[in-house]
Design a protein around this motif. Structure first.
Motif, PDB file in Angstrom:
ATOM      1  N   LYS A   8       0.837  -1.201   0.000  1.00 29.65           N
ATOM      2  CA  LYS A   8       0.000   0.000   0.000  1.00 29.65           C
ATOM      3  C   LYS A   8       0.880   1.262   0.000  1.00 29.65           C
ATOM      4  N   ILE A   9       1.967   1.213   0.774  1.00 28.51           N
ATOM      5  CA  ILE A   9       2.901   2.356   0.812  1.00 28.51           C
ATOM      6  C   ILE A   9       3.419   2.619  -0.597  1.00 28.51           C
ATOM      7  N   LYS A  10       3.840   1.545  -1.269  1.00 31.93           N
ATOM      8  CA  LYS A  10       4.403   1.710  -2.621  1.00 31.93           C
ATOM      9  C   LYS A  10       3.352   2.259  -3.574  1.00 31.93           C
ATOM     10  N   HIS A  11       2.105   1.806  -3.404  1.00 31.15           N
ATOM     11  CA  HIS A  11       1.026   2.246  -4.287  1.00 31.15           C
ATOM     12  C   HIS A  11       0.779   3.750  -4.103  1.00 31.15           C
ATOM     13  N   ILE A  12       0.697   4.180  -2.845  1.00 32.55           N
ATOM     14  CA  ILE A  12       0.455   5.606  -2.564  1.00 32.55           C
ATOM     15  C   ILE A  12       1.638   6.433  -3.044  1.00 32.55           C
ATOM     16  N   MET A  13       2.845   5.919  -2.802  1.00 34.99           N
ATOM     17  CA  MET A  13       4.047   6.672  -3.192  1.00 34.99           C
ATOM     18  C   MET A  13       4.109   6.875  -4.696  1.00 34.99           C
ATOM     19  N   LYS A  14       3.580   5.902  -5.457  1.00 35.73           N
ATOM     20  CA  LYS A  14       3.561   6.048  -6.912  1.00 35.73           C
ATOM     21  C   LYS A  14       2.702   7.237  -7.322  1.00 35.73           C
ATOM     22  N   GLN A  15       1.666   7.529  -6.539  1.00 35.31           N
ATOM     23  CA  GLN A  15       0.748   8.614  -6.907  1.00 35.31           C
ATOM     24  C   GLN A  15       1.283   9.986  -6.495  1.00 35.31           C
ATOM     25  N   ILE A  16       2.076  10.015  -5.438  1.00 37.60           N
ATOM     26  CA  ILE A  16       2.552  11.304  -4.911  1.00 37.60           C
ATOM     27  C   ILE A  16       3.640  11.885  -5.812  1.00 37.60           C
ATOM     28  N   GLU A  17       3.523  13.181  -6.068  1.00 33.27           N
ATOM     29  CA  GLU A  17       4.515  13.832  -6.925  1.00 33.27           C
ATOM     30  C   GLU A  17       5.162  15.012  -6.207  1.00 33.27           C
ATOM     31  N   ILE A  18       6.361  15.343  -6.675  1.00 37.55           N
ATOM     32  CA  ILE A  18       7.095  16.485  -6.116  1.00 37.55           C
ATOM     33  C   ILE A  18       7.162  17.549  -7.208  1.00 37.55           C
ATOM     34  N   LYS A  19       6.787  18.757  -6.855  1.00 38.47           N
ATOM     35  CA  LYS A  19       6.913  19.859  -7.822  1.00 38.47           C
ATOM     36  C   LYS A  19       8.025  20.763  -7.311  1.00 38.47           C
ATOM     37  N   GLU A  20       9.038  20.955  -8.150  1.00 39.54           N
ATOM     38  CA  GLU A  20      10.214  21.716  -7.710  1.00 39.54           C
ATOM     39  C   GLU A  20       9.847  23.113  -7.194  1.00 39.54           C
ATOM     40  N   GLU A  21       8.917  23.772  -7.876  1.00 36.63           N
ATOM     41  CA  GLU A  21       8.557  25.138  -7.467  1.00 36.63           C
ATOM     42  C   GLU A  21       8.003  25.155  -6.043  1.00 36.63           C
ATOM     43  N   PHE A  22       7.250  24.124  -5.689  1.00 36.65           N
ATOM     44  CA  PHE A  22       6.712  24.038  -4.323  1.00 36.65           C
ATOM     45  C   PHE A  22       7.832  23.713  -3.337  1.00 36.65           C
ATOM     46  N   LYS A  23       8.688  22.782  -3.738  1.00 35.02           N
ATOM     47  CA  LYS A  23       9.758  22.343  -2.841  1.00 35.02           C
ATOM     48  C   LYS A  23      10.716  23.500  -2.511  1.00 35.02           C
ATOM     49  N   LYS A  24      10.959  24.361  -3.518  1.00 33.27           N
ATOM     50  CA  LYS A  24      11.882  25.490  -3.344  1.00 33.27           C
ATOM     51  C   LYS A  24      11.367  26.521  -2.348  1.00 33.27           C
ATOM     52  N   LEU A  25      10.057  26.493  -2.084  1.00 35.96           N
ATOM     53  CA  LEU A  25       9.484  27.464  -1.136  1.00 35.96           C
ATOM     54  C   LEU A  25       9.802  27.089   0.300  1.00 35.96           C
ATOM     55  N   ILE A  26      10.368  25.887   0.472  1.00 33.84           N
ATOM     56  CA  ILE A  26      10.577  25.416   1.833  1.00 33.84           C
ATOM     57  C   ILE A  26      12.059  25.495   2.169  1.00 33.84           C
TER      58      ILE A  26
END
Length: 197
Positions: A8-26
């Motif tokens: 289930k972890i792997k399944h959810i992780m497949k759906q989650i995405e990282i957007k660089e513009e969002f990540k850079k705000l942190i």
């Protein structure tokens, strides 16, 4: 939803995405802060939900990395926003509310917020019929004052930060963001260089 099996972890992780513009705000955590977070997650599990918008992480990038590395269970929560700009505004307010942000980061995030609010204001004005705008309605906007108010700074400090973030070398900007030097020190450095030239 809670995730409890490896599959289930792997399944959810497949759906989650990282957007660089969002990540850079942190603001990135220091090695020590990251290690501390990692130790906490390994000891107590990932207690805070990872917040998503359209499957992109908007809060919890570090926790997500740790979960991925150690195959830890975590919960997600989805938020609804009308646009990426609205997401960014939420992220900035969310950061401000809970971190030991350096002055450099506080300023940088407020600048980003200002850009978005100005853009949204302009779009709203353009949607209004011309006749509806009397001269009295024209918005008077002092962004320096606004930023000073939201940061709890003097307008003088904001003016210095304006110059620092416009004219500083990437190295100096980095130092300000990491709190290795203050905005005031960076400002003096820039003025000194200008005198030399």
């Amino acid at each position: 939803h809670i995730i409890n099996t490896n599959k289930k972890i792997k399944h959810i992780m497949k759906q989650i995405e990282i957007k660089e513009e969002f990540k850079k705000l942190i603001p990135p955590l220091t090695k020590e802060e990251y290690k501390q977070l990692e130790d906490n997650c390994l000891e107590e599990g990932i207690r805070e939900k990872i917040i998503l918008w359209n499957n992109y992480i908007i809060d919890g990038h570090n926790r997500y990395n740790i979960a991925k590395q150690w195959n830890l269970e975590f919960e997600t929560e989805s938020k609804n926003f009308n646009s990426e700009d609205d997401v960014i505004l939420w992220m900035i307010d969310n950061q401000n509310g809970r971190r030991n942000l350096t002055d450099g980061w506080k300023y940088k995030l407020q600048q980003r917020k200002k850009e978005i609010l100005l853009k949204q204001g302009k779009e709203a004005m353009e949607r209004k019929p011309i006749s509806a705008l009397s001269t009295i309605d024209k918005p008077k906007h002092n962004t320096r004052k606004e930023i000073a108010k939201s940061l709890n700074w003097s307008t003088g400090k904001v003016a210095m930060a304006d110059i620092v973030f416009k004219k500083a070398t990437p190295e100096i900007e980095e130092k300000v963001l990491k709190n290795e030097i203050t905005i005031n020190q960076a400002y003096k450095e820039i003025k000194k260089e200008e005198k030399k030239e």
